[in-house]
Scaffold this active site. Sequence first.
Site, PDB file in Angstrom:
ATOM      1  N   GLU A 101       2.834   3.317  -1.132  1.00 46.71           N
ATOM      2  CA  GLU A 101       1.566   3.114  -0.442  1.00 46.71           C
ATOM      3  C   GLU A 101       1.774   2.152   0.723  1.00 46.71           C
ATOM      4  OE1 GLU A 101      -1.303   3.406  -4.402  1.00 46.71           O
ATOM      5  OE2 GLU A 101      -1.048   1.480  -3.372  1.00 46.71           O
ATOM      6  N   HIS A 146      -7.511   1.904  -8.159  1.00 45.18           N
ATOM      7  CA  HIS A 146      -7.975   0.554  -7.842  1.00 45.18           C
ATOM      8  C   HIS A 146      -8.947   0.077  -8.915  1.00 45.18           C
ATOM      9  CE1 HIS A 146      -7.766  -2.773  -4.974  1.00 45.18           C
ATOM     10  NE2 HIS A 146      -8.923  -3.100  -5.476  1.00 45.18           N
ATOM     11  N   HIS A 163       3.416  -0.833  -3.264  1.00 45.05           N
ATOM     12  CA  HIS A 163       2.665  -1.004  -2.015  1.00 45.05           C
ATOM     13  C   HIS A 163       3.284  -2.169  -1.246  1.00 45.05           C
ATOM     14  CE1 HIS A 163      -1.542  -0.984   0.031  1.00 45.05           C
ATOM     15  NE2 HIS A 163      -0.619  -1.449   0.863  1.00 45.05           N
TER      16      HIS A 163
END
Length: 251
Positions: free
Chosen positions: A73, A201, A43
């Site tokens: 991401e 997450h 990410h």
Amino acid sequence: MTVLSVNVNKIAVLRNSRGGGEPDVSRAAQACLDAGAHGITVHPRPDARHIRDYDVYALAELTQARAVEFNIEGNPFAPPRAGYPGLIELCRRTRPAQVTLVPDGDDQLTSDHGFDFERDADALRPLIAQLHELDCRVSVFADADREGIERAAELGADRVELYTGPYADAFAQGDIDAALHAFATAARRAQAAGLGVNAGHDLSQANLGAFLHGVPNVLEVSIGHALIGEALYAGLDATVRAYLDVIEKAG
């Protein structure tokens, strides 16, 4: 079976805290793949707080050579800046198998909410189309308790990634029934609209099994923070194998 993509952002955090090239992000990713991980996630953020653009290029080469999934991401609305060419341009240069769109701002410590598919529809639709032109599968970050998750399919997305922070909080408090019901309902709504379901997450060895047992047909979990933290004690190889064992036992 659910596949495991390991997020290696935290390896870059440790490297950047000292400068130089150690620990090596690509070597850590290689170790995860050697242990059986099905893919690698990064990410990159515009402020380069962890993964840098050169990490993305190196990991693209690694995952292509290993014929495994590379998942990038990021916030598609964040403008380019020095050291960050923008999410779409990074994907143009590396052609990841999957791109996960996340509405995180510069001031966020970590991703903590999904898209508002009503508000963001007009902005997301052309970006998803651009990524499809690059042959990327597109997943969009979504809240389990937000109405309109089905709209992600209308925008052209292939999958949603359910933001599992609230589930992890409920697990830590010892009361997961309501959370699992909400996530299972969201997954079924997304699947009925033709969307695949990913999740990520704050998932960990402790809470992953119950989540996969309670939420139907999760295609992929992306796990970084807990996995890297656990690996400090047990090592990357043993930790990745432990996650794979949890996934297998969850069926």
